[in-house]
Enzyme design. Structure first.
Site, short mmCIF file in Angstrom:
data_model
loop_
_atom_site.label_atom_id
_atom_site.label_comp_id
_atom_site.label_asym_id
_atom_site.label_seq_id
_atom_site.Cartn_x
_atom_site.Cartn_y
_atom_site.Cartn_z
N ARG A 65 -15.71 -25.27 -43.79
CA ARG A 65 -15.00 -24.11 -44.34
C ARG A 65 -14.24 -23.33 -43.27
O ARG A 65 -13.27 -22.65 -43.55
CB ARG A 65 -15.99 -23.19 -45.06
CG ARG A 65 -15.30 -22.18 -45.97
CD ARG A 65 -16.29 -21.31 -46.73
NE ARG A 65 -17.13 -20.55 -45.85
CZ ARG A 65 -18.46 -20.52 -45.88
NH1 ARG A 65 -19.11 -21.20 -46.80
NH2 ARG A 65 -19.15 -19.80 -45.03
N TYR A 90 7.14 -9.75 -54.28
CA TYR A 90 6.68 -10.90 -55.07
C TYR A 90 5.63 -10.35 -56.05
O TYR A 90 4.68 -9.67 -55.65
CB TYR A 90 6.07 -11.91 -54.11
CG TYR A 90 5.47 -13.14 -54.73
CD1 TYR A 90 6.25 -14.04 -55.45
CD2 TYR A 90 4.11 -13.41 -54.58
CE1 TYR A 90 5.68 -15.18 -55.99
CE2 TYR A 90 3.55 -14.55 -55.12
CZ TYR A 90 4.34 -15.43 -55.84
OH TYR A 90 3.79 -16.56 -56.38
#
Ligand SMILES: *Cc1c(COP(=O)(O)O)cnc(C)c1O
Length: 395
Positions: A61, A114
């Site tokens: 991870r 955005y």
């Protein structure tokens, strides 16, 4: 292997950054490491690896040799010192912002952001007790008046999604830093090749690598690029969210990067020619392309950018939705969809209603966003011409 201490030109950097064949049996591209467990040879070795875990390979991870190669290239392209790959561009926006705010803080967000970045402020940040003020993207040095003692982040995106306002980043950086806030920029439009925000004082640059870096419309990937100074907070934020990027997608991102400069050249040329053609059509009010003086903030593009990518908008003279639909529906070469930056041309009528609170927008004129792909420009223009003919026939 290139000398990592040497500064190369931007095209050389794109080709060589993060490349290390001799450490992978001569393979030019890094292998795709599918990893969760990393086995350590001894307790001492594990302790040592964990101590330097921001560069070492300790657990899937936290990064793999594949993601690290991608991050090294990303940092070099953007002129940063460190980078962190995450699972999407939106994840990069969210993880970067969460790195620097806590309950009771305030952030400034451009009004033309955005849309999902805007929704982050209205959702996650509001729930956390972080307040947002939306600002005019063209505010420049005037942002000083919106700064509060608890303002921690000024979020910028230049040019802005759909409406392409180019921001005066150095002026905003100056005011933000004086007020004790950091500046995050969403630098996706320039692909980090035509604008280097960290060199203009921004603290953190965010890339939706999904777009030009991956470049082939097939992988979701994001990246956060910053200095050594700010990297520990970015790294901690990404670790806390657990939002690491998948190794196959990092591979595709790095592979896409290697051809970024030649692809962008064609996107730029086609975008300029297509926008120029649209600008001359009677059914068009104006083009919102940063390289054209009809685009708000064009002077900052001229001052700060070294080129333009292939994404721009066309503002049509007032016409009904049926006519816009007739134009879009018959297009042969432009796919109807988002996530630009791939090799192909795209079209997307913008739905801006409800997305602005600090600035005005004339909704009577339809705004249609185009992405100029790598096709032959004459074919793109002919297809667009047929589209405008359908629009006029249905008007
Ligand atoms: C697409 C996009 C994002 C989000 O990227 P995803 O990879 O789709 O999550 C963020 N910012 C801008 C400007 C974008 O165009």
């Amino acid at each position: 292997m290139t000398d990592k201490t040497k500064k190369y030109g931007p095209n050389t950097t794109i080709v060589h950054a993060g490349s290390d064949p001799q450490n992978q049996r001569g393979a030019v591209n890094p292998p795709v490491y599918h990893v969760s467990t990393v086995a350590h040879p001894s307790m001492d070795a594990m302790r040592e690896a964990r101590l330097g875990s921001d560069r070492n390979f300790v657990y899937g991870r936290h990064g793999t040799p594949t993601s690290m190669a991608f991050e090294e290239a990303a940092a070099a392209i953007e002129g940063g010192e460190r980078a962190k790959a995450v699972s999407s561009g939106l994840q990069a926006v969210v993880a970067a912002t969460l790195a620097f705010v806590e309950r009771g803080d305030h952030i400034l967000m451009l009004d033309s952001a955005y849309a999902p970045s805007r929704r982050m402020t209205e959702g996650i940040l509001a729930k956390m007790g972080v307040e947002t003020t939306f600002y005019d993207p063209l505010i420049g040095a005037g942002i000083a008046e919106l700064m509060r003692p608890n303002t921690k982040v000024v979020f910028t995106e230049s040019p802005a999604s759909h409406t392409f306002e180019v921001q005066d980043i150095p002026a905003i950086v100056d005011a933000a830093h004086k007020g004790g806030a950091l500046v995050i920029i969403d630098n996706t439009w320039s692909a980090g090749h035509y604008f280097k925000p960290l060199a203009h004082g921004a603290d953190v640059s965010v890339q939706a690598a999904t777009k030009y870096w991956v470049g082939h419309s097939d992988a979701m990937l994001g990246c956060i690029i910053t200095s050594e100074e700010h990297f520990p907070k970015i790294r901690a934020s990404v670790a806390a969210l657990g939002c690491s990027a998948a190794p196959d997608d990092c591979y595709l991102g790095l592979r896409g990067i290697r051809t970024l400069s030649v692809r962008l050249e064609r996107h730029e040329q086609n975008g300029l020619k297509l926008a120029e053609w649209f600008a001359g059509q009677p059914s068009v009010d104006r083009v919102l392309h940063p390289a054209f003086d009809t685009c708000p903030g064009h002077e900052f593009w001229k001052r700060d950018f070294t080129g333009a990518s292939g994404l721009f908008s066309v503002v049509l003279n007032p016409v009904g939705q049926k006519a816009v639909d007739a134009m879009v529906d018959g297009l042969e070469l432009y796919s109807l969809g988002g996530s630009w930056g791939g090799y192909e041309s795209l079209v997307l009528p913008s739905s801006l209603e409800g997305s602005r609170t600090a600035t005005e927008w004339d909704f009577s004129k339809p705004c249609v966003r185009f992405h100029a792909g790598l096709e032959d420009i004459d074919d793109l223009i002919e297809d667009a011409r047929a589209g405008l003919n359908r629009l006029n026939a249905a008007a």
